[in-house]
Design a protein around this motif. Structure first.
Motif, PDB file in Angstrom:
ATOM      1  N   LEU A  11      -9.056   4.910  -2.976  1.00 25.08           N
ATOM      2  CA  LEU A  11      -8.428   3.614  -2.699  1.00 25.08           C
ATOM      3  C   LEU A  11      -6.940   3.599  -3.036  1.00 25.08           C
ATOM      4  CD1 LEU A  11     -11.196   1.094  -3.826  1.00 25.08           C
ATOM      5  CD2 LEU A  11     -10.575   1.787  -1.503  1.00 25.08           C
ATOM      6  N   THR A  12      -6.465   4.544  -3.834  1.00 23.99           N
ATOM      7  CA  THR A  12      -5.029   4.569  -4.147  1.00 23.99           C
ATOM      8  C   THR A  12      -4.191   4.767  -2.884  1.00 23.99           C
ATOM      9  OG1 THR A  12      -5.074   6.934  -4.672  1.00 23.99           O
ATOM     10  CG2 THR A  12      -5.344   5.393  -6.507  1.00 23.99           C
ATOM     11  N   ASP A  13      -4.783   5.314  -1.826  1.00 27.40           N
ATOM     12  CA  ASP A  13      -4.061   5.482  -0.562  1.00 27.40           C
ATOM     13  C   ASP A  13      -3.623   4.149   0.024  1.00 27.40           C
ATOM     14  OD1 ASP A  13      -4.453   8.207  -0.771  1.00 27.40           O
ATOM     15  OD2 ASP A  13      -6.122   8.252   0.648  1.00 27.40           O
ATOM     16  N   TYR A  14      -4.227   3.052  -0.399  1.00 27.63           N
ATOM     17  CA  TYR A  14      -3.902   1.727   0.116  1.00 27.63           C
ATOM     18  C   TYR A  14      -2.789   1.038  -0.675  1.00 27.63           C
ATOM     19  CZ  TYR A  14      -7.908   2.291   3.095  1.00 27.63           C
ATOM     20  OH  TYR A  14      -8.776   2.770   4.052  1.00 27.63           O
ATOM     21  N   LEU A  15      -2.343   1.663  -1.742  1.00 28.40           N
ATOM     22  CA  LEU A  15      -1.246   1.120  -2.534  1.00 28.40           C
ATOM     23  C   LEU A  15       0.093   1.508  -1.929  1.00 28.40           C
ATOM     24  CD1 LEU A  15      -2.511   1.927  -6.140  1.00 28.40           C
ATOM     25  CD2 LEU A  15      -2.300  -0.343  -5.109  1.00 28.40           C
ATOM     26  N   ILE A  38      -7.165 -10.524  -2.101  1.00 28.68           N
ATOM     27  CA  ILE A  38      -6.477  -9.261  -2.433  1.00 28.68           C
ATOM     28  C   ILE A  38      -7.073  -8.114  -1.621  1.00 28.68           C
ATOM     29  CG2 ILE A  38      -5.947  -7.605  -4.274  1.00 28.68           C
ATOM     30  CD1 ILE A  38      -4.438 -10.305  -4.537  1.00 28.68           C
ATOM     31  N   ILE A  39      -8.384  -8.061  -1.508  1.00 30.27           N
ATOM     32  CA  ILE A  39      -9.045  -7.017  -0.713  1.00 30.27           C
ATOM     33  C   ILE A  39      -8.551  -7.075   0.735  1.00 30.27           C
ATOM     34  CG2 ILE A  39     -11.274  -6.302   0.253  1.00 30.27           C
ATOM     35  CD1 ILE A  39     -12.486  -7.125  -2.518  1.00 30.27           C
ATOM     36  N   SER A  40      -8.441  -8.275   1.276  1.00 31.48           N
ATOM     37  CA  SER A  40      -7.938  -8.437   2.650  1.00 31.48           C
ATOM     38  C   SER A  40      -6.471  -8.060   2.763  1.00 31.48           C
ATOM     39  CB  SER A  40      -8.125  -9.877   3.114  1.00 31.48           C
ATOM     40  OG  SER A  40      -9.480 -10.191   3.219  1.00 31.48           O
ATOM     41  N   GLN A  41      -5.672  -8.509   1.810  1.00 30.82           N
ATOM     42  CA  GLN A  41      -4.237  -8.230   1.833  1.00 30.82           C
ATOM     43  C   GLN A  41      -3.960  -6.733   1.854  1.00 30.82           C
ATOM     44  OE1 GLN A  41      -2.008 -10.046  -1.369  1.00 30.82           O
ATOM     45  NE2 GLN A  41      -0.261  -8.708  -1.049  1.00 30.82           N
ATOM     46  N   TYR A  42      -4.719  -5.966   1.091  1.00 29.70           N
ATOM     47  CA  TYR A  42      -4.519  -4.524   1.021  1.00 29.70           C
ATOM     48  C   TYR A  42      -5.362  -3.758   2.041  1.00 29.70           C
ATOM     49  CZ  TYR A  42      -1.202  -4.840  -2.669  1.00 29.70           C
ATOM     50  OH  TYR A  42      -0.043  -5.110  -3.360  1.00 29.70           O
ATOM     51  N   LYS A  43      -6.066  -4.502   2.896  1.00 28.21           N
ATOM     52  CA  LYS A  43      -6.873  -3.922   3.977  1.00 28.21           C
ATOM     53  C   LYS A  43      -7.859  -2.865   3.469  1.00 28.21           C
ATOM     54  CE  LYS A  43      -3.399  -4.812   7.552  1.00 28.21           C
ATOM     55  NZ  LYS A  43      -2.658  -5.804   6.887  1.00 28.21           N
ATOM     56  N   LEU A  44      -8.501  -3.182   2.343  1.00 24.22           N
ATOM     57  CA  LEU A  44      -9.484  -2.265   1.772  1.00 24.22           C
ATOM     58  C   LEU A  44     -10.777  -2.367   2.575  1.00 24.22           C
ATOM     59  CD1 LEU A  44      -8.972  -3.020  -2.025  1.00 24.22           C
ATOM     60  CD2 LEU A  44      -7.855  -1.276  -0.629  1.00 24.22           C
TER      61      LEU A  44
END
Length: 84
Positions: A11-15, A38-44
């Motif tokens: 998941l660090t790839d989404y930072l 937050i999950i949506s904002q970072y498109k996780l």
């Protein structure tokens, strides 16, 4: 309002690039922001959001969309991990 987001493993790839080494990003969010926001904002990808903690306390999957974050919360998210 200030919160800390920590993403682990893949998941660090989404930072943002500057946060990938530390896996931490400091955020200013509006009051009433939820974990789901937050999950949506970072498109996780939902299937990769496995273990979610706020200040070290586990948040059940059914509560994540509506659990509101408050000032100085630390939101930590891990993907499913396999290994042996």
């Amino acid at each position: 309002m200030h919160i800390t987001l920590k993403l682990f493993a893949t998941l660090t790839d989404y930072l943002p690039a500057e946060s990938r080494y530390t896996n931490i990003v400091e955020l200013d969010v509006t009051e009433g922001t939820t974990i789901g926001d937050i999950i949506s904002q970072y498109k996780l990808p939902p299937k990769w959001v496995h273990l979610v903690l706020v200040n070290g306390s586990y948040i059940n999957p059914e509560d994540r969309a509506t659990k509101r974050l408050i000032e100085d919360d630390v939101l930590a998210i891990w993907p499913p991990i396999a290994g042996g």
